[in-house]
Design an enzyme around this catalytic site. Structure first.
Site, PDB file in Angstrom:
ATOM      1  N   SER A  15      34.693  41.060  38.831  1.00  0.00           N
ATOM      2  CA  SER A  15      36.131  41.213  38.650  1.00  0.00           C
ATOM      3  C   SER A  15      36.965  40.279  39.503  1.00  0.00           C
ATOM      4  CB  SER A  15      36.540  42.663  38.944  1.00  0.00           C
ATOM      5  OG  SER A  15      36.244  43.018  40.283  1.00  0.00           O
ATOM      6  N   HIS A  20      34.483  45.040  33.198  1.00  0.00           N
ATOM      7  CA  HIS A  20      35.240  43.846  32.839  1.00  0.00           C
ATOM      8  C   HIS A  20      34.541  43.060  31.734  1.00  0.00           C
ATOM      9  CE1 HIS A  20      38.328  44.176  35.964  1.00  0.00           C
ATOM     10  NE2 HIS A  20      37.362  44.724  36.688  1.00  0.00           N
ATOM     11  N   LYS A  24      40.285  50.174  30.945  1.00  0.00           N
ATOM     12  CA  LYS A  24      40.670  48.769  30.853  1.00  0.00           C
ATOM     13  C   LYS A  24      40.844  48.413  29.377  1.00  0.00           C
ATOM     14  CE  LYS A  24      38.877  47.346  35.352  1.00  0.00           C
ATOM     15  NZ  LYS A  24      38.706  48.693  35.921  1.00  0.00           N
TER      16      LYS A  24
END
Length: 450
Positions: free
Chosen positions: A237, A265, A296
Site C-alpha cells: 500500500s 489493495h 476499499k
C-alpha cells in the site's frame, strides 16, 4: 443543584462540560503526552484529519467551504453519479472544486447508486445491526450469502467475514499456527499482518522486501518446523509494488510451504476479472489463503474477510478471537459489498479501465521529473524523502484544488516520505492532467523539481 455545580467546577468540569482527571499521576501523564505530541509537530510529521462534507468520490466538498457544488446535470449537492448505462458506462456529474486523489475508492463504488440502494434496502429489511457476536445471535442470511459470494468470486471453498481486514489479519495467525510452525513475512507487510504475526506463537522469520534469495534462505532455515507459511501483501500500500507471487509460489512448492496474501489493495481491480494479484500473475491455484477488505474497492464501507480451504474457515469460526468477540457486520455494509461484488462479476469493464488511467498519471509525472514508486498500480507514491516537504507540498496541492496526503514516519521509513496519489476508475483524463499540472507547479515552488 447549585452546590453540585459548584463542586463540579472546583473539580475542573463545569455542568455538562469536559472533565479532566485529577491527581499527580494524571498530571504527569498529561505532561508526557503533550511533550510527545509537541515532538511530533516539531518533526513535521503531524497528521491532520480533514473533514469531508460530501460523499466519497473523485470530487469532494470539504468542511469549511472546500470544493464546489455540482454543475448542470448533477443531482443534489455532493452527488457524484448520474446513472447511465447500468455499470460499465456510468456518468460523473460536473463538479468544480476539490479533486480527490487520496482515497482507496479504486472502482468509484463508494457512491454508486446501486450500491447505495442495496445498503438502504438491507437496512430497512434487516435493521441497523445485530447487537451481538455471530455465534450467540448475530448471523443473518445476508451474511451467509455474502460469504458464499466472496468464496465464489475468489474461486475458494469458503469465506468468513470480519469487522475489518485488520481483524482478519489479527485473527488468522494465532488460530492457525503453533510453536511447532513457522511464518515468513515480507519486511514491508502491512501493520495488521505484522501485529497478527506478533500474536501467534509460531517461529517468526522476516525476509527482505520482495527479495526471493532471502526468502529462499529463510525457507531453508525454517525446514525444521512442522508447517511453513509465507505471508505477503499482494500489492504493497505504501510503495505501489506487486509481490512476485509466481516466484513466491515456486519457492513455496519447492520447500513445501503454504502461501498467504493480503489483497486489500488488489481485490476488485487487479487481474482480468479483478480477482487480485493471484489472478493477475496466474497462481490462483497455488495461493492457499486470501485476506482482503470490503472497505476499499468493494463499496468502501467497512469489513474484511478470509477465504480459503473450508476446514480453515471452520477453525476460524471456532478459534479466531476478533471473529468470536466482535459484533457482526451491519446489514447496510453487507448490502453494499454484496452489490459491489455483483457488479464486478457482471462486468470487468470498469476494472479494466484502471490500467490506462494509471499509466497516464505515471508517465506524465515521470516526464515532469518526479520519481514514482511501484509499477502499474493505481497507488502512485511521489517520492520526496523529506517529511516536512511532503507535508507542505500536500497543503499547497490542496490550495490548488487537489486533495492528496503526505506520508512520513512512522507510516513509512524515515527518509522515505512521499505523497501517495491513488487513481480511481472514475477520475477523468482532465482530473489526472490537472493533478500533474498542480504537482509540477508545487514541485518547482518548493525545489522538488528544477
Amino acid at each position: 443543584m447549585w452546590r453540585a455545580a459548584a463542586v463540579r467546577a472546583l473539580r475542573g468540569g463545569g455542568a455538562g462540560g469536559p472533565r479532566a482527571a485529577s491527581g499527580a499521576a494524571a498530571a504527569e501523564l498529561r505532561r508526557r503526552l503533550e511533550s510527545e505530541l509537541e515532538d511530533i509537530r516539531g518533526a513535521g510529521t503531524w497528521k491532520s484529519e480533514r473533514v469531508i462534507a460530501s460523499r466519497q468520490g473523485p470530487h469532494l466538498r470539504l468542511a469549511g467551504g472546500g470544493g464546489g457544488a455540482c454543475g448542470a446535470g448533477g443531482e443534489e449537492e455532493g452527488s457524484l453519479y448520474v446513472p447511465a448505462v447500468r455499470y460499465a458506462r456510468f456518468s460523473v456529474s460536473v463538479h468544480a472544486g476539490i479533486i480527490n486523489f487520496c482515497a482507496n475508492n479504486y472502482l468509484g463504488l463508494s457512491s454508486h447508486p446501486e450500491v447505495i440502494r442495496a445498503a438502504v434496502e438491507a437496512l430497512e429489511k434487516f435493521g441497523a445491526g445485530l447487537s451481538s457476536v455471530r455465534f450467540i445471535c448475530g448471523t443473518q442470511s445476508i451474511h451467509k450469502d455474502l460469504e458464499e459470494k466472496i468464496a465464489r468470486f475468489h474461486q475458494r471453498e469458503d469465506a468468513i467475514l470480519y469487522a475489518s481486514c485488520f481483524d482478519a489479519n489479527a485473527g488468522i495467525f494465532e488460530a492457525l499456527l503453533t510453536p511447532e510452525d513457522a511464518v515468513l513475512s515480507d519486511e514491508l507487510n502491512h501493520a495488521s499482518i505484522i501485529d497478527g504475526i506478533r500474536l501467534c506463537k509460531a517461529n517468526k522469520y522476516r525476509y527482505k522486501h520482495m527479495d526471493m534469495q532471502d526468502l529462499e534462505a529463510k525457507l531453508q532455515e525454517a525446514q525444521k518446523h512442522r508447517l511453513r507459511l509465507v505471508a505477503t501483501d499482494g500489492a504493497f500500500s505504501m510503495d505501489g509494488d506487486i509481490a512476485p507471487l509466481r516466484e513466491i509460489c515456486q519457492l513455496a512448492q519447492k520447500y513445501d510451504a503454504l502461501v498467504f496474501i493480503d489483497e486489500c489493495h488488489a481485490t476488485g481491480f487487479l487481474g482480468p476479472n479483478g480477482r487480485g494479484t493471484d489472478e493477475l500473475l496466474g497462481v490462483m491455484d497455488k495461493v492457499t489463503i486470501i485476506n482482503s477488505t470490503l472497505g476499499k474497492a468493494l463499496g468502501g464501507a467497512a469489513g474484511g474477510y478470509t477465504t480459503g480451504p473450508k476446514p480453515l474457515i471452520d477453525l476460524l469460526r471456532q478459534r479466531s478471537r476478533p471473529y468470536l468477540f466482535s459484533n457482526s457486520l451491519p446489514p447496510a455494509v453487507v448490502g453494499c459489498a454484496s452489490k459491489a461484488l455483483d457488479l464486478l462479476m457482471e462486468s470487468n469493464a470498469i476494472a479494466q479501465s484502471m490500467a490506462a488511467k494509471t499509466q497516464r498519471f505515471r508517465s506524465k509525472m515521470t516526464a515532469a521529473g518526479f520519481t514514482i514508486s511501484g509499477k502499474d498500480h493505481p497507488i502512485c507514491p511521489v517520492m520526496l524523502g523529506d517529511a516536512r516537504l511532503a507535508s507542505v507540498m500536500a497543503e499547497d496541492m490542496l490550495n490548488r484544488g487537489i486533495y492528496v496526503i503526505g506520508f512520513s514516519y512512522p507510516v513509512v521509513p524515515k527518509g522515505k516520505a512521499r505523497i501517495r496519489v491513488q487513481i480511481s476508475a472514475v477520475h477523468s483524463d482532465e482530473d489526472i492532467d490537472r493533478c500533474v499540472e498542480a504537482f509540477t507547479e508545487v514541485g518547482r515552488k518548493h525545489g522538488a523539481l528544477p
